[in-house]
Design a protein around this motif. Structure first.
Motif, mmCIF file in Angstrom:
data_model
loop_
_atom_site.group_PDB
_atom_site.id
_atom_site.type_symbol
_atom_site.label_atom_id
_atom_site.label_comp_id
_atom_site.label_asym_id
_atom_site.label_seq_id
_atom_site.Cartn_x
_atom_site.Cartn_y
_atom_site.Cartn_z
ATOM 1 N N GLN A 21 0.729 -1.116 -0.227
ATOM 2 C CA GLN A 21 0.374 -0.084 -0.156
ATOM 3 C C GLN A 21 0.833 1.092 0.235
ATOM 4 O OE1 GLN A 21 -3.608 -0.148 -0.301
ATOM 5 N NE2 GLN A 21 -3.584 -2.244 -0.342
ATOM 6 N N LYS A 22 2.211 0.866 0.735
ATOM 7 C CA LYS A 22 3.068 1.830 1.098
ATOM 8 C C LYS A 22 3.625 3.030 -0.698
ATOM 9 C CE LYS A 22 4.955 1.497 5.154
ATOM 10 N NZ LYS A 22 6.302 1.464 5.787
ATOM 11 N N THR A 23 4.170 4.070 -1.090
ATOM 12 C CA THR A 23 4.142 4.814 -2.267
ATOM 13 C C THR A 23 6.004 4.257 -2.425
ATOM 14 O OG1 THR A 23 4.962 6.843 -1.199
ATOM 15 C CG2 THR A 23 2.814 6.352 -2.135
ATOM 16 N N THR A 24 6.365 3.879 -1.006
ATOM 17 C CA THR A 24 8.549 3.391 -1.639
ATOM 18 C C THR A 24 7.742 1.841 -1.198
ATOM 19 O OG1 THR A 24 8.777 4.657 0.244
ATOM 20 C CG2 THR A 24 8.678 5.726 -1.818
ATOM 21 N N SER A 25 7.371 0.538 -1.376
ATOM 22 C CA SER A 25 7.143 0.043 -0.471
ATOM 23 C C SER A 25 8.194 -1.162 -0.405
ATOM 24 C CB SER A 25 6.752 -1.629 -1.324
ATOM 25 O OG SER A 25 6.803 -1.530 -2.491
ATOM 26 N N ASN A 26 8.847 -2.288 0.424
ATOM 27 C CA ASN A 26 10.588 -2.260 0.678
ATOM 28 C C ASN A 26 10.329 -3.621 -0.006
ATOM 29 O OD1 ASN A 26 13.013 -3.621 1.526
ATOM 30 N ND2 ASN A 26 12.574 -2.067 3.232
ATOM 31 N N VAL A 27 10.684 -4.442 -0.349
ATOM 32 C CA VAL A 27 10.776 -5.546 -1.342
ATOM 33 C C VAL A 27 11.359 -6.158 -0.198
ATOM 34 C CG1 VAL A 27 11.758 -6.895 -3.515
ATOM 35 C CG2 VAL A 27 10.996 -4.288 -3.603
ATOM 36 N N TYR A 28 12.537 -5.988 0.666
ATOM 37 C CA TYR A 28 12.887 -7.262 1.893
ATOM 38 C C TYR A 28 12.102 -7.546 2.377
ATOM 39 C CZ TYR A 28 17.239 -6.043 -0.459
ATOM 40 O OH TYR A 28 18.887 -6.115 -2.024
ATOM 41 N N ILE A 29 11.015 -6.554 3.007
ATOM 42 C CA ILE A 29 9.843 -6.831 3.864
ATOM 43 C C ILE A 29 8.883 -8.020 3.325
ATOM 44 C CG2 ILE A 29 8.396 -5.314 5.257
ATOM 45 C CD1 ILE A 29 10.112 -3.534 6.059
ATOM 46 N N THR A 30 9.202 -7.743 1.675
ATOM 47 C CA THR A 30 7.706 -8.504 0.964
ATOM 48 C C THR A 30 8.466 -8.993 1.271
ATOM 49 O OG1 THR A 30 6.619 -6.350 0.065
ATOM 50 C CG2 THR A 30 6.115 -8.521 -0.402
ATOM 51 N N VAL A 31 9.865 -9.735 0.091
ATOM 52 C CA VAL A 31 9.912 -11.102 -0.055
ATOM 53 C C VAL A 31 9.631 -12.107 1.590
ATOM 54 C CG1 VAL A 31 11.453 -12.475 -0.488
ATOM 55 C CG2 VAL A 31 11.140 -10.508 -2.205
ATOM 56 N N GLY A 32 10.131 -11.366 2.869
ATOM 57 C CA GLY A 32 10.723 -12.284 4.179
ATOM 58 C C GLY A 32 9.328 -12.205 4.169
ATOM 59 N N ALA A 33 7.830 -11.536 4.505
ATOM 60 C CA ALA A 33 7.093 -12.164 4.495
ATOM 61 C C ALA A 33 6.455 -13.053 3.715
ATOM 62 C CB ALA A 33 5.635 -10.513 5.263
ATOM 63 N N ILE A 34 6.628 -12.896 2.799
ATOM 64 C CA ILE A 34 5.635 -14.490 2.264
ATOM 65 C C ILE A 34 7.081 -15.170 1.738
ATOM 66 C CG2 ILE A 34 5.920 -14.713 -0.786
ATOM 67 C CD1 ILE A 34 3.514 -12.424 0.118
ATOM 68 N N ALA A 35 7.849 -15.136 2.352
ATOM 69 C CA ALA A 35 8.902 -16.328 2.771
ATOM 70 C C ALA A 35 8.059 -17.173 3.515
ATOM 71 C CB ALA A 35 10.500 -16.080 2.864
ATOM 72 N N ILE A 36 7.467 -15.861 5.502
ATOM 73 C CA ILE A 36 7.419 -16.888 6.136
ATOM 74 C C ILE A 36 6.312 -17.337 6.617
ATOM 75 C CG2 ILE A 36 6.152 -16.166 8.502
ATOM 76 C CD1 ILE A 36 8.398 -14.114 8.871
ATOM 77 N N PHE A 37 5.556 -17.213 5.656
ATOM 78 C CA PHE A 37 3.905 -17.062 4.788
ATOM 79 C C PHE A 37 3.822 -18.951 3.972
ATOM 80 C CE2 PHE A 37 0.565 -18.200 1.354
ATOM 81 C CZ PHE A 37 -0.587 -18.087 2.463
ATOM 82 N N MET A 38 5.087 -18.697 3.514
ATOM 83 C CA MET A 38 5.417 -20.479 2.222
ATOM 84 C C MET A 38 6.439 -20.909 3.589
ATOM 85 S SD MET A 38 3.921 -19.326 -0.063
ATOM 86 C CE MET A 38 4.937 -21.059 -1.161
ATOM 87 N N TYR A 39 6.201 -20.601 4.281
ATOM 88 C CA TYR A 39 6.640 -21.642 5.743
ATOM 89 C C TYR A 39 5.635 -22.573 6.374
ATOM 90 C CZ TYR A 39 9.350 -23.069 9.298
ATOM 91 O OH TYR A 39 10.122 -24.350 10.560
#
Length: 61
Positions: A21-39
């Motif tokens: 939702q942010k205008t400047t989203s942090n890719v590393y946080i998004t990738v980390g969240a998806i990795a936690i979800f997949m785990y």
């Protein structure tokens, strides 16, 4: 344990959506969240019995 994993996955997806939702989203946080979800999905699906488990047991005999 199952409730903790589901809660962890829910929080991770909320964080990932919030970051998008942010205008400047942090890719590393998004990738980390998806990795936690997949785990979490991996941990939950590991306890699900196979659909073909009965067929495999019959073939072994």
């Amino acid at each position: 344990m199952k409730k903790i994993i589901i809660l962890m996955m829910f929080v991770a997806i909320l964080i990932a959506f919030y970051e998008q939702q942010k205008t400047t989203s942090n890719v590393y946080i998004t990738v980390g969240a998806i990795a936690i979800f997949m785990y979490g999905m991996m941990r939950l699906s590991a306890k699900t019995p196979s659909k073909n488990q009965n067929k495999n047991e019959e073939d072994a005999e």
